[in-house]
Motif scaffolding. Structure first.
Motif, PDB file in Angstrom:
ATOM      1  N   ALA A 107      19.025  13.530   7.458  1.00 16.20           N
ATOM      2  CA  ALA A 107      18.109  12.655   8.187  1.00 16.20           C
ATOM      3  C   ALA A 107      17.194  13.504   9.064  1.00 16.20           C
ATOM      4  O   ALA A 107      16.183  13.022   9.554  1.00 16.20           O
ATOM      5  N   ALA A 108      17.544  14.773   9.246  1.00 17.93           N
ATOM      6  CA  ALA A 108      16.770  15.645  10.113  1.00 17.93           C
ATOM      7  C   ALA A 108      15.868  16.602   9.337  1.00 17.93           C
ATOM      8  O   ALA A 108      14.731  16.837   9.717  1.00 17.93           O
ATOM      9  N   TYR A 109      16.367  17.167   8.274  1.00 22.81           N
ATOM     10  CA  TYR A 109      15.589  18.112   7.465  1.00 22.81           C
ATOM     11  C   TYR A 109      14.822  17.320   6.416  1.00 22.81           C
ATOM     12  O   TYR A 109      15.322  17.084   5.317  1.00 22.81           O
ATOM     13  N   ILE A 110      13.606  16.902   6.747  1.00 23.50           N
ATOM     14  CA  ILE A 110      12.879  16.032   5.812  1.00 23.50           C
ATOM     15  C   ILE A 110      11.444  16.481   5.557  1.00 23.50           C
ATOM     16  O   ILE A 110      10.678  15.773   4.937  1.00 23.50           O
ATOM     17  N   GLU A 111      11.091  17.661   6.004  1.00 22.97           N
ATOM     18  CA  GLU A 111       9.741  18.163   5.774  1.00 22.97           C
ATOM     19  C   GLU A 111       9.663  18.869   4.423  1.00 22.97           C
ATOM     20  O   GLU A 111      10.684  19.275   3.856  1.00 22.97           O
ATOM     21  N   ASP A 112       8.443  19.054   3.944  1.00 19.57           N
ATOM     22  CA  ASP A 112       8.245  19.747   2.669  1.00 19.57           C
ATOM     23  C   ASP A 112       8.813  21.164   2.707  1.00 19.57           C
ATOM     24  O   ASP A 112       9.370  21.637   1.713  1.00 19.57           O
ATOM     25  N   ASP A 113       8.690  21.836   3.844  1.00 23.53           N
ATOM     26  CA  ASP A 113       9.244  23.188   3.964  1.00 23.53           C
ATOM     27  C   ASP A 113      10.762  23.169   3.813  1.00 23.53           C
ATOM     28  O   ASP A 113      11.350  24.095   3.250  1.00 23.53           O
ATOM     29  N   ASP A 114      11.403  22.111   4.319  1.00 22.02           N
ATOM     30  CA  ASP A 114      12.857  21.980   4.169  1.00 22.02           C
ATOM     31  C   ASP A 114      13.232  21.809   2.704  1.00 22.02           C
ATOM     32  O   ASP A 114      14.202  22.387   2.229  1.00 22.02           O
ATOM     33  N   ARG A 115      12.449  21.028   1.969  1.00 22.25           N
ATOM     34  CA  ARG A 115      12.709  20.827   0.540  1.00 22.25           C
ATOM     35  C   ARG A 115      12.528  22.137  -0.231  1.00 22.25           C
ATOM     36  O   ARG A 115      13.277  22.447  -1.145  1.00 22.25           O
ATOM     37  N   ARG A 119      15.360  24.097  -2.419  1.00 26.27           N
ATOM     38  CA  ARG A 119      15.182  24.559  -3.809  1.00 26.27           C
ATOM     39  C   ARG A 119      15.473  26.041  -3.923  1.00 26.27           C
ATOM     40  O   ARG A 119      16.128  26.488  -4.853  1.00 26.27           O
ATOM     41  N   HIS A 120      14.990  26.817  -2.962  1.00 22.68           N
ATOM     42  CA  HIS A 120      15.229  28.260  -2.989  1.00 22.68           C
ATOM     43  C   HIS A 120      16.711  28.584  -2.812  1.00 22.68           C
ATOM     44  O   HIS A 120      17.184  29.601  -3.329  1.00 22.68           O
ATOM     45  N   ALA A 121      17.422  27.757  -2.071  1.00 22.59           N
ATOM     46  CA  ALA A 121      18.861  27.975  -1.893  1.00 22.59           C
ATOM     47  C   ALA A 121      19.642  27.582  -3.144  1.00 22.59           C
ATOM     48  O   ALA A 121      20.802  27.962  -3.293  1.00 22.59           O
ATOM     49  N   GLY A 122      19.009  26.804  -4.041  1.00 23.39           N
ATOM     50  CA  GLY A 122      19.676  26.428  -5.286  1.00 23.39           C
ATOM     51  C   GLY A 122      20.017  24.958  -5.408  1.00 23.39           C
ATOM     52  O   GLY A 122      20.684  24.556  -6.355  1.00 23.39           O
ATOM     53  N   ALA A 123      19.560  24.131  -4.477  1.00 18.84           N
ATOM     54  CA  ALA A 123      19.841  22.690  -4.551  1.00 18.84           C
ATOM     55  C   ALA A 123      18.987  22.046  -5.636  1.00 18.84           C
ATOM     56  O   ALA A 123      17.849  22.441  -5.857  1.00 18.84           O
ATOM     57  N   ASN A 124      19.551  21.050  -6.295  1.00 23.66           N
ATOM     58  CA  ASN A 124      18.777  20.271  -7.256  1.00 23.66           C
ATOM     59  C   ASN A 124      17.790  19.373  -6.525  1.00 23.66           C
ATOM     60  O   ASN A 124      16.715  19.092  -7.036  1.00 23.66           O
ATOM     61  N   ALA A 125      18.179  18.903  -5.323  1.00 24.24           N
ATOM     62  CA  ALA A 125      17.310  18.028  -4.542  1.00 24.24           C
ATOM     63  C   ALA A 125      17.754  18.023  -3.085  1.00 24.24           C
ATOM     64  O   ALA A 125      18.915  18.299  -2.790  1.00 24.24           O
ATOM     65  N   LEU A 126      16.807  17.688  -2.213  1.00 20.58           N
ATOM     66  CA  LEU A 126      17.092  17.405  -0.807  1.00 20.58           C
ATOM     67  C   LEU A 126      16.606  15.980  -0.584  1.00 20.58           C
ATOM     68  O   LEU A 126      15.405  15.716  -0.606  1.00 20.58           O
ATOM     69  N   ALA A 127      17.536  15.058  -0.422  1.00 20.87           N
ATOM     70  CA  ALA A 127      17.208  13.641  -0.285  1.00 20.87           C
ATOM     71  C   ALA A 127      17.322  13.206   1.170  1.00 20.87           C
ATOM     72  O   ALA A 127      18.192  13.674   1.903  1.00 20.87           O
ATOM     73  N   THR A 128      16.449  12.293   1.562  1.00 23.36           N
ATOM     74  CA  THR A 128      16.511  11.732   2.904  1.00 23.36           C
ATOM     75  C   THR A 128      17.694  10.784   2.990  1.00 23.36           C
ATOM     76  O   THR A 128      17.870   9.905   2.162  1.00 23.36           O
ATOM     77  N   ARG A 129      18.498  10.990   4.019  1.00 21.13           N
ATOM     78  CA  ARG A 129      19.692  10.166   4.203  1.00 21.13           C
ATOM     79  C   ARG A 129      19.305   8.861   4.884  1.00 21.13           C
ATOM     80  O   ARG A 129      18.695   8.860   5.952  1.00 21.13           O
ATOM     81  N   THR A 130      19.652   7.751   4.252  1.00 19.00           N
ATOM     82  CA  THR A 130      19.449   6.419   4.811  1.00 19.00           C
ATOM     83  C   THR A 130      20.815   5.745   4.860  1.00 19.00           C
ATOM     84  O   THR A 130      21.768   6.227   4.235  1.00 19.00           O
ATOM     85  N   PRO A 131      20.939   4.632   5.581  1.00 17.72           N
ATOM     86  CA  PRO A 131      22.254   3.982   5.665  1.00 17.72           C
ATOM     87  C   PRO A 131      22.859   3.605   4.308  1.00 17.72           C
ATOM     88  O   PRO A 131      24.074   3.679   4.135  1.00 17.72           O
TER      89      PRO A 131
END
Length: 184
Positions: A107-115, A119-131
């Motif tokens: 819910a905190a890391y949601i900027e394009d730079d975070d995404r 990706r560089h760390a190897g994640a398939n995706a960084l999704a915004t956490r919602t309830p």
């Protein structure tokens, strides 16, 4: 910040219908240091048909991943000991796990730079956490179907520098928010 406005507003609106459950249900390792969030996410993923194993941080998750060999990993980003970015790097560096889909949520890391860092760390995706975890469920479904390719990671020192920069920025934001709350 204007760049976060749409995502913040979206977090408070009713979510669109979640993606249909993945046709291939299997094991899922869920990583979150917040016990309440971990329990809620476990219920949601269990209702979707996954066999869920939980962990409170990245170190505990690595042990669980090696033990249960899940089909997918869903991890919070900001955690003690080993955060989500570090967990991704550890998974990608292990030859027996390097093809394992990893979806980060925050819910905190949601900027394009975070995404980009994700990706560089190897994640398939960084999704915004919602309830309701709608975006996370969609990302898990896409990752299991192979729709979200993992980029080959850049040199480790570049990833570590980007990761450190994003953590420092996030801590600065948290400190500023705390100061504002204290003033109120």
């Amino acid at each position: 910040e204007p760049s976060r406005l749409v995502q913040v507003v979206r977090a408070f609106l009713p979510a669109p219908a979640a993606a249909p459950p993945p046709s291939r249900r299997g094991g899922l390792v869920l990583v979150d240091d917040d016990a309440v969030q971990r329990k809620l996410a476990r219920v949601i993923f269990t209702q979707l048909g996954f066999t869920v194993t939980t962990a409170a941080d990245g170190q505990e998750a690595l042990e669980a991943i090696r033990r249960v060999r899940p089909d997918v990993v869903v991890s919070d980003v900001l955690m003690p000991r080993l955060d989500g970015f570090g967990l991704c790097r550890a998974i990608r560096q292990d030859a027996s796990l390097d093809r394992l889909p990893v979806v980060l949520m925050s819910a905190a890391y949601i900027e394009d730079d975070d995404r980009r860092v994700a990706r560089h760390a190897g994640a398939n995706a960084l999704a915004t956490r919602t309830p309701d975890l709608g975006a996370v469920i969609e990302a898990v479904s896409a990752a299991l179907q192979g729709d979200l390719p993992v980029e080959p990671p850049p040199a480790t020192d570049i990833v570590v520098a980007e990761h450190t920069d994003r953590v420092v920025r996030q801590l600065d934001r948290q400190a500023a928010a705390n100061v504002a709350l204290t003033r109120r």
